[in-house]
Design an enzyme around this catalytic site. Sequence first.
Site, PDB file in Angstrom:
ATOM      1  N   LYS A 273      16.731   0.914   4.369  1.00  0.00           N
ATOM      2  CA  LYS A 273      17.814   1.847   4.070  1.00  0.00           C
ATOM      3  C   LYS A 273      18.785   1.999   5.246  1.00  0.00           C
ATOM      4  CE  LYS A 273      16.394   2.256  -0.016  1.00  0.00           C
ATOM      5  NZ  LYS A 273      15.512   3.198  -0.623  1.00  0.00           N
TER       6      LYS A 273
ATOM      7  N   HIS B 177      22.486   0.744  -3.451  1.00  0.00           N
ATOM      8  CA  HIS B 177      21.081   1.048  -3.759  1.00  0.00           C
ATOM      9  C   HIS B 177      20.793   0.596  -5.190  1.00  0.00           C
ATOM     10  CE1 HIS B 177      17.778   4.445  -3.887  1.00  0.00           C
ATOM     11  NE2 HIS B 177      17.272   3.290  -3.527  1.00  0.00           N
TER      12      HIS B 177
ATOM     13  N   ASN C  49       4.466  10.055  -3.484  1.00  0.00           N
ATOM     14  CA  ASN C  49       5.344   9.015  -2.922  1.00  0.00           C
ATOM     15  C   ASN C  49       4.508   7.922  -2.244  1.00  0.00           C
ATOM     16  OD1 ASN C  49       7.912   7.862  -2.324  1.00  0.00           O
ATOM     17  ND2 ASN C  49       7.801   8.665  -0.227  1.00  0.00           N
TER      18      ASN C  49
ATOM     19  N   ASP D 112      15.661  -2.975  -5.098  1.00  0.00           N
ATOM     20  CA  ASP D 112      16.094  -1.740  -4.418  1.00  0.00           C
ATOM     21  C   ASP D 112      17.501  -1.806  -3.826  1.00  0.00           C
ATOM     22  OD1 ASP D 112      15.163   0.966  -3.726  1.00  0.00           O
ATOM     23  OD2 ASP D 112      15.292   0.309  -1.650  1.00  0.00           O
TER      24      ASP D 112
ATOM     25  N   ASN E  65      12.950  -0.456 -22.588  1.00  0.00           N
ATOM     26  CA  ASN E  65      14.326  -0.378 -22.077  1.00  0.00           C
ATOM     27  C   ASN E  65      15.094  -1.673 -22.345  1.00  0.00           C
ATOM     28  OD1 ASN E  65      13.832   2.224 -21.214  1.00  0.00           O
ATOM     29  ND2 ASN E  65      13.294   1.612 -19.119  1.00  0.00           N
TER      30      ASN E  65
ATOM     31  N   ARG F 112       2.917   4.269  -1.773  1.00  0.00           N
ATOM     32  CA  ARG F 112       3.679   3.029  -1.995  1.00  0.00           C
ATOM     33  C   ARG F 112       2.828   1.786  -1.829  1.00  0.00           C
ATOM     34  NH1 ARG F 112       9.563   3.543  -2.943  1.00  0.00           N
ATOM     35  NH2 ARG F 112       9.800   5.786  -2.978  1.00  0.00           N
TER      36      ARG F 112
ATOM     37  N   TYR G 196       6.959   6.348   8.251  1.00  0.00           N
ATOM     38  CA  TYR G 196       7.140   6.157   6.809  1.00  0.00           C
ATOM     39  C   TYR G 196       8.291   5.178   6.534  1.00  0.00           C
ATOM     40  CZ  TYR G 196       8.676   6.582   2.120  1.00  0.00           C
ATOM     41  OH  TYR G 196       9.080   6.229   0.868  1.00  0.00           O
ATOM     42  N   GLY G 197       8.076   4.293   5.570  1.00  0.00           N
ATOM     43  CA  GLY G 197       8.998   3.209   5.205  1.00  0.00           C
ATOM     44  C   GLY G 197      10.471   3.434   5.474  1.00  0.00           C
ATOM     45  N   GLY G 198      11.081   4.323   4.704  1.00  0.00           N
ATOM     46  CA  GLY G 198      12.522   4.523   4.811  1.00  0.00           C
ATOM     47  C   GLY G 198      12.956   5.030   6.177  1.00  0.00           C
TER      48      GLY G 198
ATOM     49  N   TYR H 287      10.256   2.057 -19.985  1.00  0.00           N
ATOM     50  CA  TYR H 287       9.604   0.845 -19.474  1.00  0.00           C
ATOM     51  C   TYR H 287      10.045  -0.403 -20.280  1.00  0.00           C
ATOM     52  CZ  TYR H 287       6.880   4.322 -16.941  1.00  0.00           C
ATOM     53  OH  TYR H 287       6.510   5.377 -16.137  1.00  0.00           O
TER      54      TYR H 287
ATOM     55  N   ASN I 282      10.782  -0.619 -11.768  1.00  0.00           N
ATOM     56  CA  ASN I 282      10.313  -0.840 -13.134  1.00  0.00           C
ATOM     57  C   ASN I 282      11.317  -1.622 -13.965  1.00  0.00           C
ATOM     58  OD1 ASN I 282       7.619   0.606 -14.045  1.00  0.00           O
ATOM     59  ND2 ASN I 282       8.510   1.715 -12.326  1.00  0.00           N
TER      60      ASN I 282
ATOM     61  N   ARG J 162      10.913  10.068   3.302  1.00  0.00           N
ATOM     62  CA  ARG J 162      12.138  10.098   4.102  1.00  0.00           C
ATOM     63  C   ARG J 162      12.465  11.549   4.470  1.00  0.00           C
ATOM     64  NH1 ARG J 162      16.007   9.372   1.314  1.00  0.00           N
ATOM     65  NH2 ARG J 162      15.099   8.836  -0.696  1.00  0.00           N
TER      66      ARG J 162
ATOM     67  N   SER K 203      16.250   7.390  -5.806  1.00  0.00           N
ATOM     68  CA  SER K 203      14.883   7.064  -5.403  1.00  0.00           C
ATOM     69  C   SER K 203      13.869   7.582  -6.425  1.00  0.00           C
ATOM     70  CB  SER K 203      14.593   7.693  -4.047  1.00  0.00           C
ATOM     71  OG  SER K 203      15.511   7.195  -3.108  1.00  0.00           O
ATOM     72  N   ALA K 204      12.885   6.740  -6.702  1.00  0.00           N
ATOM     73  CA  ALA K 204      11.808   7.075  -7.642  1.00  0.00           C
ATOM     74  C   ALA K 204      12.323   7.391  -9.049  1.00  0.00           C
ATOM     75  CB  ALA K 204      10.937   8.204  -7.092  1.00  0.00           C
ATOM     76  N   CYS K 205      13.371   6.696  -9.475  1.00  0.00           N
ATOM     77  CA  CYS K 205      13.912   6.890 -10.824  1.00  0.00           C
ATOM     78  C   CYS K 205      13.914   5.607 -11.655  1.00  0.00           C
ATOM     79  CB  CYS K 205      15.312   7.481 -10.757  1.00  0.00           C
ATOM     80  SG  CYS K 205      15.310   9.183 -10.184  1.00  0.00           S
TER      81      CYS K 205
END
Length: 625
Positions: free
Chosen positions: A247, A267, A406, A314, A535, A408, A238-240, A532, A295, A89, A289-291
């Site tokens: 988004k 989000h 990044n 998401d 959690n 995907r 790119y996706g976003g 993972y 998962n 993004r 994002s990416a956190c």
Amino acid sequence: FYEVHEVVVPHLGRVPITKGDFHALPKKVQKFIAFYVDYMTPRGIYICDGSEHEAHEVITKLMERGTLERLEALENCYICRTDPADVARVESKTFIVTKDKYQTIPHSKPGAKGGMGLWMDPDEMKIEMDSRFKDCMAGRMMYVIPFSMGPIGSDLSKIGIQLTDSNYVLLCMRLMTRVSPKVLDILGDQDFVKCVHSMGCPRPWRRKVINHWPCNPEKVLLAHFPEERKVKSYGSGYGGNSLLGKKCFALRIASNIARDEGWLAEHMLIMGVTNPKGQEFYIAAAFPSACGKTNMAMLNPSLPGWKVRCVGDDIAWMKFNEKGELRAINPEYGFFGVAPGTNWKTNPNAMASFQKNAIFTNVAKRADGMYFWEGLEDELPDDMEVTTWLGQKWKKGQPGLTSHPNSRFTAPASQCPIIHDKWEDPAGVPISAIVFGGRRPTGVPLVFEAFSWEHGVMVGAAVKSESTAAAEFKGKSIMHDPMAMRPFMGYNFGHYLDHWLSMNKPGRKLPKIYHVNWFRVNEKGKFLWPGYGDNIRVIDWMCKRLSGEAKVVPSPIGNLPEKGAIDISGIEDQVHWDELFSLPKDYWLEDAKETRQFLEVEVGDDLPAEIEKQLVEQEKRIAAM
Ligand code: GTP
Ligand code: SPV
Ligand code: MN
């Protein structure tokens, strides 16, 4: 005015309809298409119907051109390497356009960096847009994609039409949204969200095309027009930036619709968790994002007797119903997930989701026709040759990354083995807990519970995280990402906080609010928590709180679990409770100061008085530590 197999437009004359029945489209859709055909001047119009035949046709074209390559080891799976300049993004080129600036961004104070969104004036944006979109589809096909965000026909769903000159984008839209002619039947004469996308490469090419991926990185621009419910995106595939249902629509435009209609567009992942007694709880969680949303949404529980089912990974649209329950739907139809780090140990459910009918972008390919990325080394035979995302040969043990950080996977949500039976329930699922979190290497404990809804909104407003590869930022700085929405805010963040606070109305069952941090590290930089599947241990504690079985210890920042209240059986040797839950006073004094500075300066006069009050109370508690 319109011919059956062509659209006559003033600028171009007759433009052929390669596929579809233009006349059968709702009148407003016809007008929308005709306007943009005249403006962008494509060589033809392709009205998508979402059929398998259509997918086949598009895939064949993309393979002939070299944009897609088959992954021979899997059924109907493809790999795509983009131009290496088009991989994430581009937040610095993403604008919200409103007549009134303060509808979009807060009345910030002197010294503000303007971190809470970018605004542009409509007249200025028109000049920028005209210089890009006029004739931008010359020599290219324009695809018309009717799609639904949310189950087709649900009261909570919304309809969009995307125009694009990228058939890769069409293919991904088919995975990520519900593309179907039924959408048009339901739409009738109503308004829809207008989405216009171009790769910005009219023919003849003016720019060298790299990897059969025409794009225009120097000219990337995304503009959102909340008043008109419209999105325009130029220059990136790119996706976003290009799957505009995601988004752009489901967060930036939808947050505006949600404010007007009294609901929330967030989000957030949505998951159902069933404890060993058979009680099910639904949780929504917002991480930047990416956190870790994908998962957590598909978590494979390490505690016996627990069952996790995924509703979404998401985005959540949430609305209180007449019974006062907060009902959530996942507006998406697929997963657009971070590939690196995903493997059969960390996320077997994601792995299972993309074993067929999936697209992989900017990952590596093994000589045997299988995908590869960082985190899959254990499955990689020593002598297997790998072609990296940049086309270089690579073998296990050699230095360098094989995949973009990044990179995907794009896969149908229905293929997830633990997809929830209710994931397409038009009524949504009832949310009992909202979780915020981020990558916080130091200071922030594994989990805490907000004291109240209002305190929870403040906790959400104070979310920070280490930057990731999902956007263009380089290096690992800790950035504010309130509610994990900073890159996706569709309107004034102060007003957004007011809107969240306004959810607290009599008769409503407000979810409890939590903050988690899976990413705290020790002085050697090693994660203090296994994460993972483990959690679930934290979720177990949250569920016990929801059913009134677990006690808490108040702390200045929120309620902490009583020592030992989180089940760490089997991982005792890895977990040092005191280290995981310590609250260093110096850290929190500094954090409170920095958070106040951020909110006072960036949100300024629009910061709700209630949040200010929460900040003051928290500062007092921290000072008294
Ligand atoms: P977006 O799709 O960008 O919104 O990302 P996301 O929030 O869905 O993040 P995702 O689940 O894809 O995780 C991103 C990265 O974080 C991956 O590399 C994961 O392996 C890693 N990750 C996820 N959960 C955990 C965890 O519990 N602990 C650790 N250490 N890493 C995790
Ligand atoms: C994110 O960056 O939060 C994503 C990927 O989920 S994108 O669709 O690019 O926004
Ligand atoms: Mn995301």
